[in-house]
Motif scaffolding. Structure first.
Motif, short mmCIF file in Angstrom:
data_model
loop_
_atom_site.label_atom_id
_atom_site.label_comp_id
_atom_site.label_asym_id
_atom_site.label_seq_id
_atom_site.Cartn_x
_atom_site.Cartn_y
_atom_site.Cartn_z
N ARG A 75 -6.45 4.41 8.25
CA ARG A 75 -7.08 3.11 8.48
C ARG A 75 -6.26 2.27 9.46
O ARG A 75 -6.77 1.68 10.40
CB ARG A 75 -7.24 2.38 7.15
CG ARG A 75 -8.10 1.13 7.26
CD ARG A 75 -7.99 0.27 6.03
NE ARG A 75 -6.67 -0.30 5.92
CZ ARG A 75 -5.95 -0.35 4.80
NH1 ARG A 75 -6.41 0.14 3.68
NH2 ARG A 75 -4.75 -0.88 4.81
N ARG A 76 -4.96 2.23 9.23
CA ARG A 76 -4.10 1.41 10.07
C ARG A 76 -4.07 1.93 11.52
O ARG A 76 -4.08 1.15 12.47
CB ARG A 76 -2.67 1.37 9.51
CG ARG A 76 -2.58 0.56 8.22
CD ARG A 76 -1.16 0.54 7.69
NE ARG A 76 -1.09 -0.17 6.43
CZ ARG A 76 0.03 -0.35 5.73
NH1 ARG A 76 1.17 0.13 6.18
NH2 ARG A 76 0.01 -1.02 4.60
N GLU A 111 8.13 5.77 -3.10
CA GLU A 111 7.08 6.38 -3.92
C GLU A 111 7.04 5.78 -5.33
O GLU A 111 5.96 5.60 -5.89
CB GLU A 111 7.26 7.91 -3.99
CG GLU A 111 6.13 8.57 -4.77
CD GLU A 111 6.07 10.09 -4.62
OE1 GLU A 111 6.77 10.65 -3.76
OE2 GLU A 111 5.29 10.71 -5.36
N VAL A 147 -4.12 5.22 3.87
CA VAL A 147 -3.63 3.95 4.42
C VAL A 147 -3.31 4.09 5.90
O VAL A 147 -3.71 3.25 6.72
CB VAL A 147 -2.37 3.50 3.64
CG1 VAL A 147 -1.78 2.25 4.26
CG2 VAL A 147 -2.70 3.28 2.17
N LEU A 148 -2.62 5.18 6.26
CA LEU A 148 -2.18 5.34 7.65
C LEU A 148 -3.37 5.56 8.58
O LEU A 148 -3.38 5.10 9.72
CB LEU A 148 -1.19 6.50 7.76
CG LEU A 148 0.10 6.40 6.92
CD1 LEU A 148 0.98 7.61 7.18
CD2 LEU A 148 0.87 5.12 7.21
N ASP A 151 -2.49 9.62 -0.58
CA ASP A 151 -2.79 8.19 -0.50
C ASP A 151 -2.23 7.57 0.78
O ASP A 151 -2.84 6.68 1.36
CB ASP A 151 -2.25 7.46 -1.73
CG ASP A 151 -2.93 6.11 -1.92
OD1 ASP A 151 -4.18 6.06 -1.79
OD2 ASP A 151 -2.24 5.11 -2.13
N LEU A 152 -1.09 8.08 1.23
CA LEU A 152 -0.54 7.59 2.50
C LEU A 152 -1.50 7.89 3.64
O LEU A 152 -1.67 7.07 4.55
CB LEU A 152 0.83 8.24 2.78
CG LEU A 152 2.00 7.74 1.93
CD1 LEU A 152 3.23 8.61 2.18
CD2 LEU A 152 2.32 6.28 2.23
N GLU A 174 0.80 -1.23 0.00
CA GLU A 174 0.00 0.00 0.00
C GLU A 174 0.83 1.27 0.00
O GLU A 174 0.42 2.28 -0.55
CB GLU A 174 -0.92 0.01 1.22
CG GLU A 174 -2.03 -1.02 1.13
CD GLU A 174 -3.04 -0.83 2.24
OE1 GLU A 174 -4.20 -0.54 1.93
OE2 GLU A 174 -2.65 -0.95 3.42
N THR A 175 2.00 1.22 0.65
CA THR A 175 2.81 2.44 0.75
C THR A 175 4.06 2.37 -0.13
O THR A 175 4.72 3.39 -0.33
CB THR A 175 3.29 2.66 2.20
OG1 THR A 175 4.17 1.58 2.56
CG2 THR A 175 2.13 2.71 3.17
N TYR A 193 1.10 11.23 -3.55
CA TYR A 193 1.57 10.13 -2.70
C TYR A 193 1.15 10.34 -1.25
O TYR A 193 0.62 9.45 -0.59
CB TYR A 193 3.10 10.07 -2.81
CG TYR A 193 3.77 8.92 -2.09
CD1 TYR A 193 3.24 7.63 -2.11
CD2 TYR A 193 4.97 9.12 -1.41
CE1 TYR A 193 3.88 6.58 -1.47
CE2 TYR A 193 5.62 8.07 -0.77
CZ TYR A 193 5.08 6.81 -0.80
OH TYR A 193 5.72 5.77 -0.17
N TRP A 213 5.31 2.53 -4.98
CA TRP A 213 3.87 2.81 -4.77
C TRP A 213 3.20 3.15 -6.10
O TRP A 213 2.14 2.63 -6.43
CB TRP A 213 3.75 3.98 -3.78
CG TRP A 213 2.37 4.59 -3.71
CD1 TRP A 213 1.31 4.14 -2.99
CD2 TRP A 213 1.92 5.76 -4.41
NE1 TRP A 213 0.22 4.97 -3.19
CE2 TRP A 213 0.57 5.96 -4.05
CE3 TRP A 213 2.54 6.65 -5.29
CZ2 TRP A 213 -0.18 7.02 -4.56
CZ3 TRP A 213 1.80 7.71 -5.80
CH2 TRP A 213 0.45 7.88 -5.43
N PHE A 235 5.10 7.95 8.69
CA PHE A 235 5.69 7.35 7.50
C PHE A 235 6.86 8.23 7.08
O PHE A 235 6.68 9.39 6.71
CB PHE A 235 4.67 7.24 6.37
CG PHE A 235 5.19 6.46 5.20
CD1 PHE A 235 5.13 5.07 5.20
CD2 PHE A 235 5.81 7.08 4.12
CE1 PHE A 235 5.63 4.31 4.14
CE2 PHE A 235 6.32 6.34 3.06
CZ PHE A 235 6.23 4.96 3.07
N ALA A 236 8.07 7.65 7.16
CA ALA A 236 9.27 8.40 6.80
C ALA A 236 10.12 7.56 5.87
O ALA A 236 9.85 6.37 5.68
CB ALA A 236 10.05 8.77 8.06
#
Lengths: 765, 289
Positions: free
Chosen positions: B277-278, A750, B274-275, B270-271, A628-629, B267, A753, B186-187
């Motif tokens: 939800r998680r 990215e 996802v993040l 979209d992260l 997903e990421t 990007y 992704w 997220f890094a």
């Protein structure tokens, strides 16, 4: 490896280990001299501009400023690697060509004053249009960066061996792919530092560098001095990776500022300035076309490359040749065409970085080969075994390859990585990939045209035989060469390692050597050391024979004991024999010199890529991808190296770990970025992201048996070759995990992704 | 790189510090850990005329539990002291984990919670979770003190409502009925990297029903951003995977990211999906983690 050695082949601790681990080791930046001044360089704020005027008067008036220099105060002699591309001067004369170009320098009583003085130098610029992309630079009408490079073409290479068109016509399958690699920077822990001081007509330069000889040569040539009046030496060096081989502005400016002020001058680059000095990896754009048989045998390859050289050439012309030259080594094929254009742009100049021009082409070729294997339905590891070069062969571009155990490395990597159990059988999100690499064990020819030997070594046994000193021009930059060369000296002499000392990397006190680059020292410096040690040994045996009333052939010497081979209990100590020699004949000295035989062909550029011996390496890596990421986790890696006889296994495996670390960083994280003005946008270690310890996976490093006949005890390189398979190995593992091919480095989260998103969209449609 | 010239003050008391700041005016900046301001000054991005150090002010580093179960965090508490705090490990281990994701050990050892807030950097790690936990802040100035929700503090990148004479002294996290909270960053590498996108959530669950949810997005807007629409659609609902996915999409639509050298806006958006939800799933299932 059969032979029974006393000192080599053993993981003895590195001789500088304790000093470094306890902080006692002094690096160039730690050195202080009485009355020492601090120098700084003024860098250009423009990517491309004409210099109209430089006014240093305000800076000169600032209290504490001792000298301000510009191009008017220094020779305008151009320097670089090869005369046709000597294009750099100490300071810019008429134009600046990138943000960070060298404009002026100051020397002041302290760093703060030096920085303040820089701000007081007034430079009038006429800003010119700049170009940052090699394809743009090659277009008609693009800004011209150098008069000597029309169309911004710095280097153009067209080599053709065999008949590629015919090979493609006869091939079962021909495939073309396009890949690109990014600019990366070496980022050694230790910044570049230079300290210069004069005594009469002679200048001494301490420089954190990889070759005291080349720096001595460049300084002497540019300043018009005899080499004997330039002494270059170094203390501990905190990493180089190719970035400390070209002379820097610091070296030249420190020499001049010290001459003017009559005081020692220390200069160093801060982290951002290191990115300006650069000489790092070129960005390369690589089109590959390959024809194969149905069984996967490679018939012919066409490599069509463009590379972004940045502003000045330095070693970059060699990078361009290396990019194509070494593609012929790993796999055996008879038809090869290599086209390359190295363009100049208004960005910092590129040069040699671990593996020189080769890692990105290896990324491209190894990715390309995986595609071909898939097209043919062959296992990626198998297609490499099918094509792996055999020992005692000659490449299509005339490189003589004697020992070569790539096939064995592949087979061993398959075993230890569990390839057969994993390939195609891993859970979703997990993948395994393979990549091959290797490198020269020293370049066959020096960086400039000369008939000097590659390396000279002298061993002096002290008067009473209780100690011996090795003198070498080899440069320890962290890779462990001092330790390895001492092991070799002790082995050759039959003397205990503990009693040996080294004087290295000093053009006055040590001997001639071209230094640490092209993975040359273990083989080339090693040859000279071995010969020097053997000369000492012969003198010891001769003298002992006189003392024992036997002939030398009846004697041997090991670990400081001279003994009768037939009756080892009849012995003398090395010490007493050495003392006797000293009394009878004078100082006990052995000398060795090494120059490789004439290597390579006669075509243009034939010298680049020649070497007495070639290493080979296979890497396998397992990755886990967050679908997903796009996040990439490198789970584990395996490296199997053919690096000939190993002098110090612990140091060797350390090199492999470091090389994988560096290759992994370049694969996934590292990229030098620029803003719209052409200034480095991430010239620091926060945003130029090298992997951390947490990102590093477990690495298993193994060897295959191999002895090269052209090398002392059969050694070969490891330091650079182990970086070359990594990028493709990881790209192939990502492909295996997710079915997406990232064709441009770095393989960022990215990009993964995006590729996954596009794949899903395509599947939906 | 070197520090430009500046005046330096190290007052002994809080009131003295506030008075100094007022007297010196907008050219004066506060220094606590210095991990942000010194690097900006060296990079010539900031040229303060004067620097007022908080080093001699006592009582601002404490992390304690009040009798009413409020958690108080002194603004001078370092990131490492958050990680090591028994109070936080007991009440909000999620905050310890968030602090642990900051920068690297050297920075965590000297950088302060207050600094992480007052700098108002959109990618800062602590604001999203502190806001999700409903933290309030105390600002002390020459005319007394005020307490306000942290959520109302930020106004833009490097901008906030703090006044020239004010100093952030403490955080107050009041006892609430929250059942879980977490922060996901997220890094681009595992340590020493700024967030490309981050999400903090705090939830109050009753069985499988969500009574309250707070979702705060980091690094995807000029300020730490409450995803209020996503919060609303969860309130009072039975939690299902589909609902969480939908909440992620809604939060994603609420985000306002930009493209920079760490990632594109597309990007980042979209992260966030996802993040979010998680993070929700994690806080719902695992509590304060």
């Amino acid at each position: 490896m059969g032979e029974n050695y006393e000192v080599i082949g053993k993981s003895v601790p590195r001789i500088d280990g304790v000093a470094k681990a306890t902080g006692r080791a002094k690096y160039t930046g730690d050195l202080k001299f009485p009355n020492m001044l601090v120098g700084k360089i003024l860098h250009s704020p423009h990517a491309h501009a004409r210099i109209l005027n430089i006014d240093t008067s305000e800076a000169e008036k600032l209290p504490g400023v001792k000298a301000v220099i510009t191009h008017r105060d220094v020779p305008s002699t151009k320097y670089g690697l090869s005369p046709a591309r000597w294009d750099e001067t100490i300071f810019c004369i008429d134009k600046v060509r990138f943000v960070g170009d060298k404009v002026a320098a100051v020397a002041a009583v302290d760093e703060e004053t030096a920085y303040k003085a820089l701000k007081l130098i007034k430079v009038d610029y006429e800003v010119l249009p700049a170009v940052f992309d090699p394809y743009e630079a090659l277009k008609e009408g693009a800004p011209q960066i150098f008069e000597e490079y029309p169309g911004n073409i710095n280097t153009e290479i067209h080599q053709h061996f065999g008949d590629v068109d015919k090979a493609f016509a006869e091939a079962y399958h021909v495939r073309r792919d396009f890949f690109s690699g990014q600019r990366t920077y070496h980022s050694p822990l230790e910044p570049h530092v230079s300290i210069a001081f004069w005594e009469g007509p002679k200048v001494t330069v301490y420089s954190s560098n990889q070759s005291v000889h080349y720096l001595q040569y460049h300084l002497a040539r540019v300043f018009g001095m005899p080499m004997g009046n330039v002494r270059v030496l170094k203390t501990h060096v905190g990493g180089g990776f190719g970035g400390k081989l070209d002379p820097t502005g610091l070296d030249f400016a420190a020499v001049k500022l010290s001459q003017i002020t009559g005081r020692p001058v220390k200069m160093l680059y801060d982290r951002k300035e290191m990115f300006y000095n650069n000489r790092g990896r070129h960005a390369q754009y690589m089109e590959l076309t390959t024809g194969v048989t149905k069984e996967g045998k490679i018939l012919g390859v066409h490599a069509n490359f463009v590379m972004d050289g940045g502003a000045y050439t330095g070693l970059g012309v060699a990078s361009a040749y290396y990019a194509g030259a070494l593609l012929t080594v790993l796999y055996d094929f008879d038809n090869y065409k290599f086209d390359m254009i190295r363009a100049v742009t208004n960005l910092p100049g590129c040069g040699a970085q671990r593996g020189h021009g080769q890692p990105q082409p290896r990324f491209a070729f190894e990715s390309h080969l995986d595609h071909i294997a898939e097209d043919l339905g062959i296992d990626p590891l198998e297609i490499r075994i099918i094509n792996a070069r055999k020992p005692k062969t000659v490449t299509i571009n005339d490189f003589k390859v004697d020992s070569y155990a790539l096939k064995e490395a592949l087979e061993k990597a398959r075993e230890i990585s569990g390839w057969r159990e994993k390939k195609g059988k891993l859970p979703p999100g997990r993948g395994i990939g393979v990549g091959n690499g290797g490198f020269v064990s020293g370049a066959g020819y020096p960086c400039y045209r000369t008939d000097l030997p590659q390396a000279v070594a002298i061993i002096k046994v002290h008067d009473d035989g209780s100690m011996a000193t090795l003198y070498t021009g080899a440069v320890e930059i962290g890779q462990g060469s001092d330790t390895v060369l001492l092991q070799m000296a002790a082995e050759a002499m039959g003397y205990p390692l503990e009693k040996m000392r080294i004087v290295a990397g000093d053009t006055d006190l040590a001997t001639h050597d071209f230094g640490a680059y092209a993975s040359r020292q273990t083989l080339m410096s090693g040859w000279a050391v071995k010969k020097a040690g053997e000369e000492v040994k012969n003198k010891i045996l001769q003298t002992a024979a006189e003392m024992m009333l036997v002939v030398p052939e009846q004697l041997d010497v090991k670990q400081g004991v001279v003994f009768l081979k037939a009756h080892p209990e009849e012995s003398l100590t090395f010490e007493e024999v050495a003392r006797t020699y000293f009394v009878k004949y004078g100082q006990l000295i052995g000398q060795g010199s090494y120059k490789p035989p004439k290597l390579g062909g006669t075509f243009k550029g034939a010298a680049v890529g020649t070497s007495p011996a070639y290493s080979a390496a296979t890497q396998v890596a397992e990755v886990e991808i967050d679908e997903e990421t796009g996040e990439i986790k490198v789970i584990e890696a395996w490296d199997v190296h053919d690096c000939g006889m190993v002098i110090n296994p612990a140091l060797l495996h350390g090199q492999v770990h470091g090389a994988f670390y560096m290759g992994m960083g370049e694969s996934i994280w590292e990229e030098v970025l620029f803003d719209e003005k052409g200034d480095v946008a991430n010239g620091n270690l926060a945003e130029y992201r090298m992997p951390t310890a947490l990102d590093m996976p477990p690495v298993t490093s193994e060897l295959v048996d191999s002895i090269d006949p052209n090398a002392p005890w059969g050694v070969k390189e490891v330091g650079e070759g182990a970086t070359t398979p990594t990028m493709a190995c990881l790209a192939n593992a990502i492909y295996d995990a997710m079915g997406v091919r990232i064709e441009s480095l770095p393989l960022t989260y990215e990009k993964v992704w995006r590729a996954l998103k596009e794949k899903r969209e395509k599947e939906k449609a | 790189m070197y520090l430009p010239d500046f005046e330096y003050y190290a007052p002994a008391t809080l009131s003295e510090a506030c008075e100094l700041l007022e007297k010196l005016g907008p050219g004066a900046k506060v220094i606590a850990g210095g991990t942000d301001i010194l690097s900006k000054m060296k990079q010539e991005l900031l040229f303060p005329k004067a620097i007022v150090s908080l080093k001699y002010l006592s009582g601002l580093s404490e992390i304690r539990l009040e009798s009413n179960n409020d958690v108080i965090i002194g603004a001078k508490a370092t990131h490492n002291s958050l990680i090591d705090s028994p109070v936080l490990q007991e009440k909000y281990p999620s905050l310890c984990n968030a602090a642990h994701q900051m920068a690297n050990n050297q920075v965590r050892n000297i950088g302060t919670v207050g600094g992480n807030i007052v700098n108002a950097v959109p990618s800062a790690d602590l604001p999203p979770l502190l806001i999700a936990l409903g933290a309030k802040i105390k600002l002390v100035g020459t005319n007394g003190e005020r307490v306000l929700p942290l959520e109302d503090f930020f106004t833009g990148p490097n901008e906030s409502i703090i006044k020239q004479d004010e100093i952030l002294t403490e955080f107050i996290i009041s006892e609430q009925s929250l059942t879980g909270s977490t922060y996901i960053k997220f890094a681009l590498r595992r340590s020493g990297a700024l967030a490309v996108a981050s999400v903090a959530v705090a939830v109050a669950m009753e069985g499988n029903t969500c009574r309250k949810a707070r979702i705060v997005l980091g690094a995807v807007a000029p300020i730490p951003l409450r995803a209020k629409k996503a919060e609303e659609m969860l309130t009072g609902k039975e939690i299902t995977d589909e609902l969480l996915e939908e909440a992620g999409s809604v939060a994603s639509a609420e985000s306002k990211p930009i493209s920079d050298i760490r990632g594109s806006a597309e990007y980042r958006r979209d992260l966030v999906r996802v993040l979010t939800r998680r993070a929700l799933r994690k806080a719902i299932n695992e509590g304060h983690v």
